[in-house]
Design an enzyme around this catalytic site. Sequence first.
Site, mmCIF file in Angstrom:
data_model
loop_
_atom_site.group_PDB
_atom_site.id
_atom_site.type_symbol
_atom_site.label_atom_id
_atom_site.label_comp_id
_atom_site.label_asym_id
_atom_site.label_seq_id
_atom_site.Cartn_x
_atom_site.Cartn_y
_atom_site.Cartn_z
ATOM 1 C CB CYS A 98 -0.904 -0.015 1.236
ATOM 2 S SG CYS A 98 -1.750 1.545 1.510
ATOM 3 C CB THR A 189 -3.936 4.035 4.851
ATOM 4 O OG1 THR A 189 -4.680 2.855 5.088
ATOM 5 C CG2 THR A 189 -2.914 3.778 3.772
HETATM 6 FE FE1 SF4 Z 1 -4.544 0.808 -2.217
HETATM 7 FE FE2 SF4 Z 1 -5.880 2.323 -0.403
HETATM 8 FE FE3 SF4 Z 1 -3.290 1.794 -0.097
HETATM 9 FE FE4 SF4 Z 1 -4.065 3.377 -2.081
HETATM 10 S S1 SF4 Z 1 -4.272 3.796 0.083
HETATM 11 S S2 SF4 Z 1 -2.527 1.761 -2.191
HETATM 12 S S3 SF4 Z 1 -6.038 2.418 -2.631
HETATM 13 S S4 SF4 Z 1 -4.960 0.293 -0.098
HETATM 14 FE FE FE Z 2 -7.305 1.687 1.872
#
Ligand code: SF4
Ligand code: FE
Length: 484
Positions: A98, A189
Site C-alpha cells: 500500500c 493508512t
Molecule cells: Fe490501495 Fe488504499 Fe493503499 Fe491506495 S491507500 S494503495 S487504494 S490500499
Molecule cells: Fe485503503
Amino acid sequence: MMTAEQYEESLRRLNLVVYMFGKRIMNPVDDPMIRPSMNAVAKTYEMAGRPEFRDIMTAISHLTGKRINRFTHIHQSREDLINKTRMGRLMGAHTACCFQRCVGMDALNALSIVTYDMDAEYGSSYTKRFLKYLAFVQENDLVCDGAMTDPKGDRSLSPSQQPDPDMYLHVAAEKPDGIIVRGAKAHQTGAVNSHEIIVMPTISMREEDRDYAISFALPSDAPGITYIMGRQSCDTRKLEDNPMDVGNRTFGGHEALVVFDDVFVPWDRVFMYREYEFAGSLVEKFASYHRQSYACKTGVGDVLIGASQTIAEYNGAHKASHIKDKIIEMNQLNETLYCGSLSCAAEGHKEPSGTYCVNTLLANVSKQNVTRFPYEIARLAQDIAGGLMVTLPSEADFRSPEIGKWLEKYYQGAPNVSTENRMKILRLIENLTLGTAAVGYLTESMHGAGSPQAQRIMISRQVNMGEKQTYAKNLCGIKDETKP
Ligand code: SF4
Ligand code: FE
C-alpha cells in the site's frame, strides 16, 4: 512538484507525536519499522518525475494550469479517472504494498463535489475555502491522509447515542476563530507519512448527530494529535539484520490510530460544519473513489503472479499443466479486478461542481471482487510456492559457516538457479500472503474502503431492479398484475 528526496526532507520538518511499542518515536522517517512505508510514498514522487510515466503520474491542475502530481489532482474527465486506475496498478507493481497516497486524493475529490453541493443548497462558501486549500496542497505537492473511519464503539448505536461521545469524532466547542474537535480515526493508512489530515464523517447522519457531521483539514503535526502505530504480521523482522527474511526489503505500508485530543481547527479549514444531510453524500463519494483506487491490488497481484511463475521455474515445476493452469487462473482473477476499476472510471460522470466521479455501482462491484480475488490469488501462489515458504530457516542460518552448506545443498532447486535466489522469491511470496504486505494485499482488500457488507448495501441501492423486472415482464407478456 517535489522529488522523493524533498519529500523525505519535508517529513523531517514535521513535529509528529508518534508512539510505537509504548514509546515515543522522535524520528519516524529513519525508524526501521516505519521507513519502508515512507519509501512507498516517496515512490509516488519519484515516479511522477520520470518522463515515461508523466501522463499517468501527473496532470494539469484545473486551478493553476500547472503540472501537478496526479495524487493532488481533481479529475476533469473520464480519461483522468482511467489514468487514476492505471496509476494505482503501476504504483502497486513498483512497490508491492500500500503506497498510501490515494486516500488523500480521494478525499480531495469527494470534497470538491460535496462542498459545491452544500453551497448550492445553503448559499455557504465552502467551495471557496476548499479551493484555496486545494491550491495549497497542489502547490506544495503534499500528502494528505484521508481520515474517515471512526472507532464506532457499539455498532448498534448512532454517534449521539454512544455512552462515550468520543467514539465518533465531533465538535467539542465552537470559538470565534474556529472549532475544537475531539475523537479518533482508526486504521489511518499512511498517517505518519502525511503532511495533512483531511477528516470526514464515517457514516450518514441524522439531525441529532449534527455535531458529528464535520469535515476539516489540519497539518499532521497540529497540537493535540497523537499517532499510535498499528502492528503487522512479522513486522519485527525489519529490526533484524536478515534483509532476505523481510521479503520486500524496501517498501511497506502502515496504519495508525490517530487521536484528536481537543484540537483547534481554524474556520478556513472547516469544509463541513453540522450539515448532517450531506454527511452521507461525502461518505458515498469518498468510498466510491476509494473503491476504484483498489486497482492498487492489481499491481500487487502482478508482483505475486510474477513471483509465482518465478518460483515454479526455480522449483523446476513450471512445465506441469496444473501449474500453468493456476497461473492462468491468477491472471484471469487479477485482470478481472483491473476491469472493475477501469469500468467504473470509463462510466464516470461529471458532477455539478465539474469534478468527474466514478460510477458508484461499478465501483462497489469492483471493490466487492477485491474482497475475494486477492485471497484466491494468494491461495494459488501458496499452492505453487510449496511448503518451504513457511519452513525456510533464516538468512542467518544460510550465512552460517557451520550449517549454511546444508541449506545450500538441500534447498537447491532447478540446477541453474542459486539457492539464495530461490529463498528470496519464497520470502517475497511469504511477505505478500502472510507477512507485513498481507495487511495491504489481503486484510486491507477485505476491509479497506469499507468492509464487504458496505459494498453489498450500495449494490442493492444502486441497482435498478424495477427496470430489470420490466424487461422480464415485457418479454413474457405480463401486462396487468391485478387479478380479474
Ligand atoms: Fe490501495 Fe488504499 Fe493503499 Fe491506495 S491507500 S494503495 S487504494 S490500499
Ligand atoms: Fe485503503
